[in-house]
Design a protein around this motif. Sequence first.
Motif, PDB file in Angstrom:
ATOM      1  N   ARG A 107       0.831  -1.205   0.000  1.00  0.00           N
ATOM      2  CA  ARG A 107       0.000   0.000   0.000  1.00  0.00           C
ATOM      3  C   ARG A 107       0.866   1.255   0.000  1.00  0.00           C
ATOM      4  O   ARG A 107       0.614   2.207  -0.752  1.00  0.00           O
ATOM      5  N   LEU A 108       1.880   1.254   0.854  1.00  0.00           N
ATOM      6  CA  LEU A 108       2.746   2.428   0.988  1.00  0.00           C
ATOM      7  C   LEU A 108       3.486   2.709  -0.313  1.00  0.00           C
ATOM      8  O   LEU A 108       3.582   3.858  -0.759  1.00  0.00           O
ATOM      9  N   ALA A 109       4.019   1.652  -0.936  1.00  0.00           N
ATOM     10  CA  ALA A 109       4.753   1.822  -2.192  1.00  0.00           C
ATOM     11  C   ALA A 109       3.841   2.374  -3.281  1.00  0.00           C
ATOM     12  O   ALA A 109       4.244   3.250  -4.060  1.00  0.00           O
ATOM     13  N   SER A 110       2.603   1.864  -3.331  1.00  0.00           N
ATOM     14  CA  SER A 110       1.652   2.336  -4.344  1.00  0.00           C
ATOM     15  C   SER A 110       1.364   3.825  -4.174  1.00  0.00           C
ATOM     16  O   SER A 110       1.332   4.587  -5.149  1.00  0.00           O
ATOM     17  N   ILE A 111       1.175   4.253  -2.931  1.00  0.00           N
ATOM     18  CA  ILE A 111       0.887   5.667  -2.651  1.00  0.00           C
ATOM     19  C   ILE A 111       2.088   6.541  -3.026  1.00  0.00           C
ATOM     20  O   ILE A 111       1.947   7.613  -3.621  1.00  0.00           O
ATOM     21  N   MET A 112       3.292   6.067  -2.683  1.00  0.00           N
ATOM     22  CA  MET A 112       4.495   6.868  -2.949  1.00  0.00           C
ATOM     23  C   MET A 112       4.774   6.991  -4.440  1.00  0.00           C
ATOM     24  O   MET A 112       5.258   8.025  -4.900  1.00  0.00           O
ATOM     25  N   VAL A 113       4.469   5.944  -5.202  1.00  0.00           N
ATOM     26  CA  VAL A 113       4.641   6.023  -6.648  1.00  0.00           C
ATOM     27  C   VAL A 113       3.598   6.958  -7.254  1.00  0.00           C
ATOM     28  O   VAL A 113       3.908   7.816  -8.087  1.00  0.00           O
ATOM     29  N   GLN A 114       2.351   6.819  -6.825  1.00  0.00           N
ATOM     30  CA  GLN A 114       1.257   7.617  -7.383  1.00  0.00           C
ATOM     31  C   GLN A 114       1.463   9.101  -7.132  1.00  0.00           C
ATOM     32  O   GLN A 114       1.221   9.927  -8.018  1.00  0.00           O
ATOM     33  N   HIS A 115       1.935   9.460  -5.939  1.00  0.00           N
ATOM     34  CA  HIS A 115       2.050  10.872  -5.564  1.00  0.00           C
ATOM     35  C   HIS A 115       3.493  11.386  -5.613  1.00  0.00           C
ATOM     36  O   HIS A 115       3.765  12.501  -5.165  1.00  0.00           O
ATOM     37  N   PHE A 133      16.520   5.459  -5.952  1.00  0.00           N
ATOM     38  CA  PHE A 133      16.435   4.671  -7.181  1.00  0.00           C
ATOM     39  C   PHE A 133      15.779   3.317  -6.995  1.00  0.00           C
ATOM     40  O   PHE A 133      15.128   2.820  -7.890  1.00  0.00           O
ATOM     41  N   ALA A 134      16.007   2.661  -5.871  1.00  0.00           N
ATOM     42  CA  ALA A 134      15.613   1.255  -5.762  1.00  0.00           C
ATOM     43  C   ALA A 134      14.586   0.993  -4.675  1.00  0.00           C
ATOM     44  O   ALA A 134      14.321  -0.149  -4.346  1.00  0.00           O
ATOM     45  N   GLY A 135      13.998   2.031  -4.107  1.00  0.00           N
ATOM     46  CA  GLY A 135      13.098   1.821  -2.987  1.00  0.00           C
ATOM     47  C   GLY A 135      11.664   1.553  -3.376  1.00  0.00           C
ATOM     48  O   GLY A 135      10.858   1.181  -2.539  1.00  0.00           O
ATOM     49  N   LEU A 136      11.317   1.746  -4.648  1.00  0.00           N
ATOM     50  CA  LEU A 136       9.922   1.651  -5.061  1.00  0.00           C
ATOM     51  C   LEU A 136       9.769   0.727  -6.261  1.00  0.00           C
ATOM     52  O   LEU A 136      10.740   0.464  -6.982  1.00  0.00           O
ATOM     53  N   PRO A 137       8.541   0.234  -6.510  1.00  0.00           N
ATOM     54  CA  PRO A 137       8.309  -0.589  -7.698  1.00  0.00           C
ATOM     55  C   PRO A 137       8.654   0.174  -8.971  1.00  0.00           C
ATOM     56  O   PRO A 137       8.540   1.405  -9.026  1.00  0.00           O
ATOM     57  N   GLN A 138       9.093  -0.551  -9.978  1.00  0.00           N
ATOM     58  CA  GLN A 138       9.433   0.006 -11.290  1.00  0.00           C
ATOM     59  C   GLN A 138      10.639   0.942 -11.223  1.00  0.00           C
ATOM     60  O   GLN A 138      10.824   1.793 -12.091  1.00  0.00           O
ATOM     61  N   SER A 139      11.438   0.804 -10.176  1.00  0.00           N
ATOM     62  CA  SER A 139      12.678   1.573 -10.088  1.00  0.00           C
ATOM     63  C   SER A 139      13.814   0.599  -9.809  1.00  0.00           C
ATOM     64  O   SER A 139      13.586  -0.496  -9.305  1.00  0.00           O
ATOM     65  N   SER A 140      15.046   1.002 -10.149  1.00  0.00           N
ATOM     66  CA  SER A 140      16.172   0.098  -9.972  1.00  0.00           C
ATOM     67  C   SER A 140      17.451   0.903  -9.836  1.00  0.00           C
ATOM     68  O   SER A 140      17.460   2.138  -9.991  1.00  0.00           O
ATOM     69  N   THR A 141      18.534   0.187  -9.568  1.00  0.00           N
ATOM     70  CA  THR A 141      19.838   0.842  -9.457  1.00  0.00           C
ATOM     71  C   THR A 141      20.519   0.974 -10.821  1.00  0.00           C
ATOM     72  O   THR A 141      21.661   1.413 -10.898  1.00  0.00           O
ATOM     73  N   PHE A 142      19.817   0.589 -11.894  1.00  0.00           N
ATOM     74  CA  PHE A 142      20.431   0.654 -13.228  1.00  0.00           C
ATOM     75  C   PHE A 142      20.873   2.077 -13.570  1.00  0.00           C
ATOM     76  O   PHE A 142      21.959   2.295 -14.107  1.00  0.00           O
ATOM     77  N   GLU A 143      20.001   3.056 -13.265  1.00  0.00           N
ATOM     78  CA  GLU A 143      20.298   4.436 -13.652  1.00  0.00           C
ATOM     79  C   GLU A 143      21.548   4.988 -12.957  1.00  0.00           C
ATOM     80  O   GLU A 143      22.437   5.539 -13.632  1.00  0.00           O
ATOM     81  N   PRO A 144      21.681   4.890 -11.627  1.00  0.00           N
ATOM     82  CA  PRO A 144      22.915   5.407 -11.009  1.00  0.00           C
ATOM     83  C   PRO A 144      24.160   4.656 -11.468  1.00  0.00           C
ATOM     84  O   PRO A 144      25.227   5.263 -11.610  1.00  0.00           O
ATOM     85  N   ILE A 145      24.036   3.334 -11.716  1.00  0.00           N
ATOM     86  CA  ILE A 145      25.190   2.584 -12.219  1.00  0.00           C
ATOM     87  C   ILE A 145      25.585   3.087 -13.608  1.00  0.00           C
ATOM     88  O   ILE A 145      26.769   3.244 -13.923  1.00  0.00           O
ATOM     89  N   ARG A 146      24.598   3.369 -14.448  1.00  0.00           N
ATOM     90  CA  ARG A 146      24.883   3.906 -15.780  1.00  0.00           C
ATOM     91  C   ARG A 146      25.569   5.258 -15.697  1.00  0.00           C
ATOM     92  O   ARG A 146      26.533   5.544 -16.444  1.00  0.00           O
ATOM     93  N   ILE A 147      25.105   6.122 -14.777  1.00  0.00           N
ATOM     94  CA  ILE A 147      25.696   7.451 -14.621  1.00  0.00           C
ATOM     95  C   ILE A 147      27.153   7.349 -14.196  1.00  0.00           C
ATOM     96  O   ILE A 147      28.036   8.015 -14.758  1.00  0.00           O
ATOM     97  N   VAL A 148      27.417   6.493 -13.187  1.00  0.00           N
ATOM     98  CA  VAL A 148      28.792   6.312 -12.722  1.00  0.00           C
ATOM     99  C   VAL A 148      29.672   5.770 -13.845  1.00  0.00           C
ATOM    100  O   VAL A 148      30.812   6.202 -14.037  1.00  0.00           O
ATOM    101  N   ASN A 149      29.130   4.824 -14.609  1.00  0.00           N
ATOM    102  CA  ASN A 149      29.889   4.242 -15.716  1.00  0.00           C
ATOM    103  C   ASN A 149      30.231   5.288 -16.774  1.00  0.00           C
ATOM    104  O   ASN A 149      31.349   5.308 -17.320  1.00  0.00           O
ATOM    105  N   GLU A 150      29.282   6.186 -17.065  1.00  0.00           N
ATOM    106  CA  GLU A 150      29.526   7.258 -18.041  1.00  0.00           C
ATOM    107  C   GLU A 150      30.612   8.206 -17.546  1.00  0.00           C
ATOM    108  O   GLU A 150      31.466   8.658 -18.316  1.00  0.00           O
ATOM    109  N   ILE A 151      30.579   8.529 -16.253  1.00  0.00           N
ATOM    110  CA  ILE A 151      31.593   9.417 -15.680  1.00  0.00           C
ATOM    111  C   ILE A 151      32.978   8.781 -15.771  1.00  0.00           C
ATOM    112  O   ILE A 151      33.961   9.440 -16.131  1.00  0.00           O
ATOM    113  N   LEU A 152      33.049   7.478 -15.430  1.00  0.00           N
ATOM    114  CA  LEU A 152      34.323   6.762 -15.506  1.00  0.00           C
ATOM    115  C   LEU A 152      34.835   6.718 -16.942  1.00  0.00           C
ATOM    116  O   LEU A 152      36.034   6.912 -17.198  1.00  0.00           O
ATOM    117  N   GLN A 153      33.936   6.447 -17.878  1.00  0.00           N
ATOM    118  CA  GLN A 153      34.334   6.380 -19.287  1.00  0.00           C
ATOM    119  C   GLN A 153      34.852   7.725 -19.772  1.00  0.00           C
ATOM    120  O   GLN A 153      35.852   7.814 -20.503  1.00  0.00           O
TER     121      GLN A 153
END
Length: 212
Positions: free
Chosen positions: A101-109, A117-137
């Motif tokens: 219930r809490l996750a649904s409310i937090m996503v909706q609002h 990045f990873a605390g809610l449904p449909q979110s993941s750590t992919f984005e911060p890992i991609r950002i760090v990888n781009e900076i390193l590159q």
Amino acid sequence: MTPPSDEEWSNVIKQLPLDKAAGPSGITNEMLKHLGPLMNKTLKNFIAACIHLNDIPNRWRKANIYPIPKLRPWNCDLNNTRPITLLETPRKAMIRLLNNRLASIMVQHKVLKSNQFAGLPQSSTFEPIRIVNEILQDAREKNNEIWVLFQDLSKAYDRVNIFMLEKALLRLKLPLSFVNLMKNIFTNRRNSIFTESGMTDPYDVLIGIDQG
């Protein structure tokens, strides 16, 4: 904080993972999944009563700790183990219900923003890992010096202060009944530990929250 509907409770039971160790009562998730209609309804009503009263049974405040050995010599050092807390499965089912219930409310609002990045449904750590990888590159291609700071959050759950947790929940404007339920779940707890010579006497848990 309303009572769960039949469909909502059925979905919670379906989400419970299999082959997990039971809490002190020995009740497993498999047992909850195979309850008959009458007992399943009774358990749902029991969970609804806990939500209504903002409290849980005292037996749900008891848990067992199993220190899993790491791949290194024991040497009587607790840092060489990975302790897991074995909680009562009906309690975990109730927490899953509230968390859904809490996750649904937090996503909706869009309650949690920015770097959550990873605390809610449909979110993941992919984005911060991609950002760090781009900076390193970019640093490699331009031969620039780069400094990266990693913060170790090991045992972070074990160090959560209940008073500060309450402040955080109130800041998010969660219902007072929900805040009181969380406080009651994480206070007055007692744990026992599996050892080679049997279970230890229960001890009071003074700080931290259960990851289960």
